[in-house]
Each structure stands twice: as structure tokens, then as C-alpha cells.
Write an enzyme that holds these catalytic residues in place. Structure first.
Site, mmCIF file in Angstrom:
data_model
loop_
_atom_site.group_PDB
_atom_site.id
_atom_site.type_symbol
_atom_site.label_atom_id
_atom_site.label_comp_id
_atom_site.label_asym_id
_atom_site.label_seq_id
_atom_site.Cartn_x
_atom_site.Cartn_y
_atom_site.Cartn_z
ATOM 1 N N THR A 9 -26.894 -57.283 11.590
ATOM 2 C CA THR A 9 -27.565 -56.772 12.780
ATOM 3 C C THR A 9 -26.609 -56.595 13.936
ATOM 4 O O THR A 9 -25.529 -57.178 13.967
ATOM 5 C CB THR A 9 -28.709 -57.707 13.209
ATOM 6 O OG1 THR A 9 -29.582 -56.984 14.050
ATOM 7 C CG2 THR A 9 -28.205 -58.922 13.936
ATOM 8 N N LYS A 41 -36.062 -56.277 15.440
ATOM 9 C CA LYS A 41 -35.378 -57.477 15.917
ATOM 10 C C LYS A 41 -35.344 -57.595 17.427
ATOM 11 O O LYS A 41 -34.717 -58.483 17.971
ATOM 12 C CB LYS A 41 -33.956 -57.486 15.375
ATOM 13 C CG LYS A 41 -33.887 -57.417 13.865
ATOM 14 C CD LYS A 41 -32.467 -57.260 13.429
ATOM 15 C CE LYS A 41 -32.406 -56.517 12.135
ATOM 16 N NZ LYS A 41 -31.064 -56.067 11.838
ATOM 17 N N GLY A 53 -33.994 -60.383 21.723
ATOM 18 C CA GLY A 53 -33.431 -59.861 20.484
ATOM 19 C C GLY A 53 -32.745 -60.987 19.751
ATOM 20 O O GLY A 53 -32.307 -61.959 20.368
ATOM 21 N N SER A 132 -22.999 -58.748 14.042
ATOM 22 C CA SER A 132 -21.782 -58.307 13.372
ATOM 23 C C SER A 132 -21.171 -57.061 14.002
ATOM 24 O O SER A 132 -19.964 -56.886 13.983
ATOM 25 C CB SER A 132 -22.050 -58.077 11.886
ATOM 26 O OG SER A 132 -23.119 -57.179 11.715
ATOM 27 N N CYS A 167 -19.653 -50.566 11.861
ATOM 28 C CA CYS A 167 -20.016 -51.833 11.206
ATOM 29 C C CYS A 167 -20.920 -51.555 10.000
ATOM 30 O O CYS A 167 -21.994 -50.975 10.150
ATOM 31 C CB CYS A 167 -20.742 -52.736 12.198
ATOM 32 S SG CYS A 167 -21.318 -54.281 11.471
ATOM 33 N N THR A 170 -24.665 -52.710 10.156
ATOM 34 C CA THR A 170 -25.507 -52.151 11.213
ATOM 35 C C THR A 170 -25.897 -50.738 10.822
ATOM 36 O O THR A 170 -25.033 -49.951 10.443
ATOM 37 C CB THR A 170 -24.731 -52.133 12.548
ATOM 38 O OG1 THR A 170 -24.313 -53.458 12.869
ATOM 39 C CG2 THR A 170 -25.578 -51.583 13.681
#
Length: 180
Positions: A9, A41, A53, A132, A167, A170
Site C-alpha cells: 500500500t 484503506k 489511512g 511501501s 512501486c 502500489t
């Protein structure tokens, strides 16, 4: 902004011109497998006055989310006091200490990252991120804040989109909540 060991995430909060936007991607990863692409989230609480979040282990994040929501009610919407009290509980409670997640909380005036080590971090700039892809989203948000006239919502969306292109944990299924 905040380096975590959490994969799966990216959550970013941006404040500009009296508005705060928080964006999160929808990807849930278990190991190297994408388990879900449309998780939610980022949520508003306290009659839409506060955004929360979370990054990390889902069950742990939900536990912390519920505890934070209880603190917000207990302290009548005082974000700072609620954040500090949750961080104290999280650091000192044997069961809570084992939870592997981070919370990003914001109202129209303040934003904080909360961790299990008792951290309550308020950014110097108008942005903060966890997860991340947090460092990528944070860097992009700072650049947009310094060199554009974009709104908080636009910065949050564009910064998360950039992070999703870098990422692998993500995705670009981005949810944005805004207050202010």
C-alpha cells in the site's frame, strides 16, 4: 517520508489552501501475489471531519483504526490528543505492541503518522506518506507543492499515480478523501 517494511500500500496526505486530501491505493499483496486490487484503506470518521489511512497488516490496521476512532470520540475530535493517547496505548500494551501497521490521520489543520513505537510524527511540509510507495508519493507531493498551483486533491492523486508506476506493491486504483 516514512520507511516501513510494509508491502502492499501507499497512503499520502496533502494539505493546501485550507483543504486536506488523503489518497490510498487499492492493492493488497500477500507475499508476491496481488490478492485484491480495490481495497479501501482511507476513510472519513467523526462526521467527516477526520481522515484516517492505514498501511500494514490488514487485521492489525483495522484494530488500530477502531481504537483511534474510539479515542477521537473520547476526546471530542481533538486529533492531537487522540493521536498521542493511542500512541501511548500502542507502545505500552503488550498485545497492541505486536501489531504491524501504521496510521496516517488528518483533519483540516494537522496530520500525523502514528506508529507502534510511540511515534506521533507531524510533518514540517504540507505532505506526509506511509507504506511501501510512501517515499515516492511523498517526493512527488513535495515537488507539486513547491512548483504547481494544483489543489490538495490533485496533488494527492497525481503523486499516488507516480508512486504506482514505481512501486510494485502500489496500484493505480486510487481513492481520495478530502476535508476542509
Amino acid at each position: 517520508m516514512t520507511e516501513t517494511g510494509f508491502h502492499g500500500t501507499t497512503i499520502l496526505a496533502v494539505r493546501r489552501e485550507g483543504k486536506t486530501a488523503m489518497a490510498g491505493d487499492g492493492q493488497v499483496t500477500l507475499g508476491t501475489t496481488v490478492m485484491k486490487a480495490s481495497a479501501r484503506k482511507v476513510r472519513k470518521i467523526y462526521d467527516g471531519k477526520i481522515i484516517v489511512g492505514f498501511a500494514g497488516a490488514t487485521a492489525d490496521a483495522f484494530t488500530l483504526f477502531e481504537r483511534f476512532e474510539a479515542k477521537i470520540k473520547e476526546y471530542s475530535g481533538d486529533l492531537t490528543r487522540s493521536a498521542v493517547e493511542l500512541a501511548k496505548d500502542w507502545r505500552t500494551d503488550r498485545l497492541l505492541r505486536r501489531l504491524e501497521a501504521l496510521l496516517l490521520v488528518a483533519d483540516k489543520e494537522k496530520m500525523f503518522v502514528l506508529s507502534g513505537t510511540g511515534d506521533v510524527i507531524e510533518p514540517d511540509e504540507g505532505a506526509i506518506a506511509v507504506g511501501s510507495g510512501g517515499n515516492y508519493a511523498y517526493a512527488a507531493a513535495l515537488a507539486f507543492l513547491q512548483a504547481s498551483g494544483l489543489s490538495a486533491r490533485e496533488i494527492a492523486e497525481r503523486s499516488l499515480k507516480i508512486a504506482s508506476g514505481i512501486c510494485i506493491y502500489t496500484n493505480d486504483n486510487i481513492l481520495v478523501e478530502e476535508i476542509g
